[in-house]
Every structure is written in C-alpha cells, then in structure tokens.
Design an enzyme around this catalytic site. Structure first.
Site: not given
Length: 216
Positions: A9, A11, A167
């Site tokens: 991922d 961001d 995250d």
C-alpha cells in the site's frame, strides 16, 4: 527466500501523505463555504479512495448537490500539491533498498489517484518499484482484489509467492480477497490495536521488522 514479490500500500505504509490530503480536502471545502476538517478526521476518512474521502469530509456526502464540484476541486488541487508535505516514513527507503538487493520484485497498489501514485513513485521509489497502480476507471478499488491481481500480472508472480503490506483494515481485507499473506504495519494511519481488532495476524512496528518478516 519465502517470497518473490512484495506488494505495498502507499499512503500510511510507505509515505506519510496525510497533511497534503488534508490541505486538498480543506481547499475544496473552503471553495464552497464548508468548515475545514482536522488532521485526525482526515486520518479516519482515508483508505477507500478519494471519492469516499470526500463523501466522508463533506456534509451529506455524495447526496450533497455540490459533491462532484468539490471532488473535482480536490482532484485539481491534490494533483498540483501531492508532494508539498508528503515524505517517506523513517526506515522505508532502507527497506526498499534491502528488498531490491535481495532480488525481490516490488509493486505499489493504492486507492489514490493513479496519476498521483505514479508521480509519487517516480519521486521516491522509481529505483525499486516494478509496478505502481492507483485508481483507474473500470478497475475495482481495494478491498477488491483486482488491482493486486493487476500488479501480480505485471510482476509475473503467482500469489503464493507474494506478500501484501499495508496499514489499514482495507489492506487486511484486500490481502484476504486476493489470497495473499498479509503483514500489517503500525507506523501509519492505524495503530496496532485497531489492526488486531480488524483481524491482523502479523504486525510490524518498524520497517526493519517488516523486512525481517518478509525475508525470514
């Protein structure tokens, strides 16, 4: 080596993009007379792409008659300012160097605008990343597996040989839907407690821990 490829991922995993996202949201809101959102609110709103981000930030969301105009204002501003305050998390550049040195293929899969994903990848990770994929028309966003499958095809890697790293709860769901092992990271937009509540089985608190989990 346990894996041949790593899909990240963007961001909250590789880059802290939160302030630039907040500035773009608040620019759009200000143009139409709406109150600004705080950093903590933006942190809670991100993860499902820019349309969902603006739905959460704007009163009445997508039902607001000005929604499309605000979304357009956000896109225009963010495209021009996506690197103003964004920076790589400490230890991430070293992680990428280590993975490349070990011969692993690397991809980025993000729900943010494809143009911004490619621009940020070019600025920060072009020497390491083989495929950088963002939001595209006609391709379902995460947590659907489509973008991950697209990345695997570009990497020429089977899902059993790849690990997904992110995250958020969206990332945990994405990995499950794509049939990939998942490593969740607690240094980004969601903490370890939240990630465990969302079903995270493996959590890295630092990029070095992530490297050890990938390569052990």
């Amino acid at each position: 080596m346990k894996y041949k490829a790593v899909i990240f991922d963007l961001d909250g995993t590789l880059l802290n993009t939160l302030e630039d996202l907040m500035d773009a949201v608040n620019y759009a809101l200000k143009q139409y007379g709406y109150p600004a959102r705080t950093l903590s609110e933006i942190r809670a709103f991100v993860g499902n792409g820019v349309r969902k981000l603006m739905e959460r930030a704007l009163p009445d969301g997508a039902d607001n008659p000005q929604f499309e105009a605000l979304l357009g204002a956000f896109r225009t501003y963010y495209t021009a300012h996506c690197e103003d305050k964004t920076h790589a998390y400490d230890g991430v550049p070293a992680l990428m160097r280590q993975l490349k040195a070990d011969g692993l293929k690397i991809a980025i899969v993000s729900n943010k605008l494809d143009s911004a994903v490619k621009e940020l990848n070019q600025s920060y990770f072009k020497d390491y990343v083989h495929a950088a994929i963002g939001e595209q028309e006609g391709v379902r966003k995460k947590p659907a597996p489509d973008m991950v499958e697209q990345a695997l095809a570009q990497l020429q890697c089977d899902k059993k040989d790849a690990v997904y790293i992110g995250d958020s709860d969206v990332d945990i769901q994405t990995a499950a839907n794509a049939g990939l092992d998942c490593i969740s990271v607690s240094w980004g937009f969601r903490d370890a407690g939240f990630l465990r509540e969302c079903g995270a089985a493996v959590i890295a608190d630092t990029p070095q821990q992530a490297y050890e989990l990938i390569t052990s």
